[in-house]
Scaffold this motif. Structure first.
Motif, PDB file in Angstrom:
ATOM      1  N   HIS A 157       0.841  -1.201   0.000  1.00 18.62           N
ATOM      2  CA  HIS A 157       0.000   0.000   0.000  1.00 18.62           C
ATOM      3  C   HIS A 157       0.878   1.254   0.000  1.00 18.62           C
ATOM      4  O   HIS A 157       0.626   2.212  -0.750  1.00 18.62           O
ATOM      5  N   LEU A 160       2.239   1.776  -3.399  1.00 17.72           N
ATOM      6  CA  LEU A 160       1.245   2.311  -4.333  1.00 17.72           C
ATOM      7  C   LEU A 160       1.047   3.820  -4.182  1.00 17.72           C
ATOM      8  O   LEU A 160       0.472   4.464  -5.058  1.00 17.72           O
ATOM      9  N   TYR A 166       1.229   6.161  -8.093  1.00 20.03           N
ATOM     10  CA  TYR A 166      -0.071   6.484  -7.492  1.00 20.03           C
ATOM     11  C   TYR A 166      -1.175   6.810  -8.497  1.00 20.03           C
ATOM     12  O   TYR A 166      -2.267   6.229  -8.445  1.00 20.03           O
ATOM     13  N   HIS A 170      -3.618   3.490  -7.498  1.00 20.46           N
ATOM     14  CA  HIS A 170      -4.255   3.701  -6.186  1.00 20.46           C
ATOM     15  C   HIS A 170      -5.137   4.942  -6.133  1.00 20.46           C
ATOM     16  O   HIS A 170      -5.964   5.076  -5.233  1.00 20.46           O
ATOM     17  N   HIS A 173      -8.965   4.374  -5.613  1.00 24.05           N
ATOM     18  CA  HIS A 173      -9.482   4.130  -4.261  1.00 24.05           C
ATOM     19  C   HIS A 173      -9.604   5.428  -3.463  1.00 24.05           C
ATOM     20  O   HIS A 173     -10.506   5.575  -2.641  1.00 24.05           O
ATOM     21  N   ALA A 187     -11.720  -0.122  -6.033  1.00 24.21           N
ATOM     22  CA  ALA A 187     -10.311   0.038  -6.371  1.00 24.21           C
ATOM     23  C   ALA A 187     -10.064  -0.296  -7.838  1.00 24.21           C
ATOM     24  O   ALA A 187     -10.897  -0.925  -8.507  1.00 24.21           O
ATOM     25  N   GLU A 191      -5.016  -2.954  -8.365  1.00 23.98           N
ATOM     26  CA  GLU A 191      -4.904  -2.863  -6.906  1.00 23.98           C
ATOM     27  C   GLU A 191      -5.598  -4.043  -6.239  1.00 23.98           C
ATOM     28  O   GLU A 191      -5.114  -4.592  -5.246  1.00 23.98           O
TER      29      GLU A 191
END
Length: 297
Positions: A157, A160, A166, A170, A173, A187, A191
């Motif tokens: 995480h 990401l 990014y 990600h 999300h 998501a 992901e």
């Protein structure tokens, strides 16, 4: 020597729990559950149980666990427990979230679920009632799965969130600054695959019966929907879990974007100092509440 000591401690703990369990009254739901389980084994193939059974457990658990948070938005009394009170849920966002969820569940997760049968066959995972582990073994296994998944989630995480990655994955999300329960699995498909891998590692390590697959699905969904709920409700039984992060911890991640990367527990963020902004924010909140209370008096 240390390894032998650890094994002896675990064996002693297991025997102690087993001894206590022998004094507990019989569970009235055990016999109906046994009858239902044996009926399932008698009427469906292992492939049907592993595939469609797992899908049903996931879908029913997911949307049932989303119900409380969904209902809270219509109850004025519950609004005092909403963490970001200035950002209420909207029908438009919830509908968009629901459509994305259906796509992810049936076009990303379902193909993965189809591999469950082959996993159980390859590792000779039993389905029979007689080989089902006791409740306390399941609890311990689910906790072990959570520890493994939490470590995987923290590091992947955090990766990401790297500025070069990014916006491609990600960012989807984080479309919701103020999360709500149903958004837990909202998501990017990549992901879903990347962070979802952490879910299966614990299964590979601990699985000794197909029931663990379903128990761990329910536990994981319970946790992720709770931390995305947007509500910090008192007397939440999950707060009894040691080092449990909770909704306020993860809500800050959505609000602040930086820090609080772990999924379930707080220790990785504490070790690497990625909870420093959250701690500062809590201190600021406490001071503000103290000043407000002082003025009111």
């Amino acid at each position: 020597m240390a390894m032998n000591d650890s094994v002896n401690i675990l064996n002693s703990a297991y025997l102690a729990v087993e001894y206590i369990d022998s004094f507990l009254p019989d569970n009235p739901l055990q016999q109906p559950f046994k009858n239902a389980w044996n009926y399932m084994l008698d009427n469906y193939t292992k492939f049907q149980i592993a595939t469609w059974g797992s899908l049903i457990v996931h879908e029913v658990s997911y949307f049932l666990l989303c119900v409380p948070g969904f209902v809270f938005q219509f109850i004025p009394y519950m609004q005092k427990y909403k963490i970001q009170q200035d950002k209420p849920e909207t029908w438009e966002k919830q509908w968009k979230c629901f459509k994305t969820l259906l796509f992810n569940h049936f076009f990303i997760q379902l193909p993965l679920i189809c591999g469950t049968y082959y996993f159980t066959e390859y590792f000779n995972i039993p389905y029979e009632w007689e080989e089902m582990p006791r409740w306390y073994v399941l609890v311990a296994q689910c906790f072990g799965c959570a520890v493994i998944e939490d470590a995987w989630h923290y590091f992947l995480h955090r990766l990401l969130h790297h500025k070069r990655i990014y916006k491609y994955i990600h960012k989807v999300h984080h479309e919701f600054v103020s999360p709500f329960g149903m958004q837990a699995e909202y998501a990017h498909p990549l992901e879903t695959l990347i962070l979802g891998t952490g879910f299966f590692i614990g299964i590979v390590v601990f699985c000794n019966h197909v029931i663990l697959l379903w128990a761990w699905v329910i536990c994981r969904l319970m946790e992720t929907i709770d931390v995305h709920s947007g509500y910090d409700v008192p007397l939440n039984p999950l707060h009894l879990v040691p080092f449990y992060a909770g909704a306020r911890f993860h809500d800050f991640h959505h609000m602040n974007f930086i820090g609080n990367y772990a999924s379930t527990f707080t220790w990785w963020d504490r070790i690497f100092g990625t909870d420093s902004q959250f701690i500062a924010y809590k201190e600021k909140e406490k001071k503000q509440q103290f000043i407000t209370k002082k003025k009111a008096n």
